[in-house]
Design a protein around this motif. Structure first.
Motif, mmCIF file in Angstrom:
data_model
loop_
_atom_site.group_PDB
_atom_site.id
_atom_site.type_symbol
_atom_site.label_atom_id
_atom_site.label_comp_id
_atom_site.label_asym_id
_atom_site.label_seq_id
_atom_site.Cartn_x
_atom_site.Cartn_y
_atom_site.Cartn_z
ATOM 1 N N CYS A 1 -1.109 -0.262 9.587
ATOM 2 C CA CYS A 1 -2.310 -1.001 8.614
ATOM 3 C C CYS A 1 -1.813 -0.826 7.364
ATOM 4 O O CYS A 1 -2.259 -2.016 6.674
ATOM 5 N N TRP A 2 -1.119 -0.067 6.678
ATOM 6 C CA TRP A 2 -0.432 -0.306 5.254
ATOM 7 C C TRP A 2 0.393 -1.585 5.164
ATOM 8 O O TRP A 2 0.172 -2.434 4.033
ATOM 9 N N LEU B 1 0.108 -4.479 6.960
ATOM 10 C CA LEU B 1 -0.619 -5.473 7.114
ATOM 11 C C LEU B 1 -1.545 -5.788 5.760
ATOM 12 O O LEU B 1 -1.642 -6.839 5.327
ATOM 13 N N SER B 2 -2.204 -4.676 5.076
ATOM 14 C CA SER B 2 -2.867 -4.591 3.916
ATOM 15 C C SER B 2 -1.841 -5.225 2.814
ATOM 16 O O SER B 2 -2.235 -6.039 2.159
ATOM 17 N N VAL B 3 -0.912 -4.667 2.568
ATOM 18 C CA VAL B 3 0.105 -5.032 1.704
ATOM 19 C C VAL B 3 0.521 -6.663 1.771
ATOM 20 O O VAL B 3 0.523 -7.531 1.159
ATOM 21 N N LEU C 1 -1.335 -9.064 3.710
ATOM 22 C CA LEU C 1 -2.625 -9.932 3.102
ATOM 23 C C LEU C 1 -2.792 -10.071 1.615
ATOM 24 O O LEU C 1 -3.011 -10.951 1.097
ATOM 25 N N ALA C 2 -2.463 -8.555 0.894
ATOM 26 C CA ALA C 2 -2.592 -8.808 -0.526
ATOM 27 C C ALA C 2 -1.655 -9.621 -1.136
ATOM 28 O O ALA C 2 -1.807 -10.372 -2.076
ATOM 29 N N PHE D 1 -4.227 -10.904 -3.635
ATOM 30 C CA PHE D 1 -5.043 -9.769 -4.194
ATOM 31 C C PHE D 1 -5.018 -10.074 -5.905
ATOM 32 O O PHE D 1 -6.253 -9.843 -6.563
#
Length: 285
Positions: free
Chosen positions: A35-36, A38-40, A42-43, A137
């Motif tokens: 999840c981390w 993936l979040s990074v 995407l950002a 982001f």
């Protein structure tokens, strides 16, 4: 699932120690790590410059003259008719230096906008440029800042226009009953929305051209009439409250030089953005 110690082999070259075959502890941490990551991802993902489409749903109808009028119309407005009086109170005659500092800093911003708008001739302005250069982001943060900027600017313009319109009508018709400035502001917003709904050709180009020539005429009239009312005694002292207010008020004066941002938003409707956008950023400023 329990894994027998004999089955916990050393990492292979194919997994590089990042898969779930190296023990139950790694298996428990993998969902959070995924999840981390993936979040990074995407950002920080960027929009490729080559991803801009050559075809667009917006018709390219804006000429070089239209871009100039849009930039001048965005600059000559509340930034001159309203902010000048606000800034002049703490700075006095040195208000001209506040505008000078704001203008110099805006020149560098306009040059950056000119280069980026020619390279990426798609609507989106600074949000899209940040998306291409820094990632989604950063683009989101800048986009929110731009939204606040445009909303505050539109509110200030509409409020000042409503106030001036109310005072003008009261001078012309002293006995008429007018609604409050808030009601007039809402009516003006609805009127402008209806004008824009007619499209670029029938709405924006014609109405904006008339407004720009009217505002430029008012500015020239104020300069000509004001030259006959100059009192040299009002120019002393030049810095009544020191240099500090001059520097701080220059940030507010920069509101008068936002035309380059409006021009870049019209990039996708410009007939020849590679030729017209850089030149008119420099021309407007």
């Amino acid at each position: 699932v329990d894994v027998h110690p004999s089955q916990q082999s050393t990492p292979t070259a194919s997994c590089n120690g990042h898969c779930s075959c190296h023990g139950s502890a790694m298996s428990l941490d993998e969902p959070g790590q995924s999840c981390w990551r993936l979040s990074v991802a995407l950002a920080l993902r960027k929009r490729p410059v080559d991803a801009r489409s050559s075809t667009t749903a917006l018709q390219r109808r804006l000429t070089a003259l239209d871009l100039t009028l849009i930039g001048v119309g965005a600059s000559v407005g509340a930034g001159i008719f309203v902010i000048t009086g606000v800034v002049a109170q703490p700075t006095g005659p040195a208000v001209c230096f506040s505008f000078l500092l704001a203008g110099i800093s805006s020149i560098f911003s306009a040059l950056c906008y000119a280069e980026l708008s020619a390279r990426i001739p798609v609507s989106g302005s600074v949000y899209l440029y940040a998306f291409v250069a820094f990632g989604e982001f950063v683009a989101l943060l800048i986009g929110l800042n731009v939204l606040v900027d445009y909303h505050v600017g539109a509110a200030l313009n509409i409020a000042s226009c409503a106030l001036y319109l109310q005072k003008t009508l009261l001078l012309m018709f002293p006995h008429i009953e007018l609604p409050s400035t808030q009601v007039i502001s809402i009516l003006l917003v609805l009127l402008l929305t209806c004008i824009l709904s007619f499209g670029v050709e029938s709405g924006l180009k014609r109405v904006n051209g008339l407004l720009v020539f009217g505002k430029v005429g008012i500015v020239l009239l104020v300069i000509i009439v004001g030259c006959t009312k100059v009192d040299a005694a009002n120019l002393s002292p030049v810095f009544p409250h020191g240099v500090g207010p001059v520097l701080s008020m220059s940030a507010i004066c920069s509101f008068s030089f936002i035309g380059f941002g409006t021009i870049t938003n019209a990039a996708e409707e410009c007939i020849d953005p590679h030729r017209d956008l850089p030149g008119h950023h420099r021309w407007v400023h």
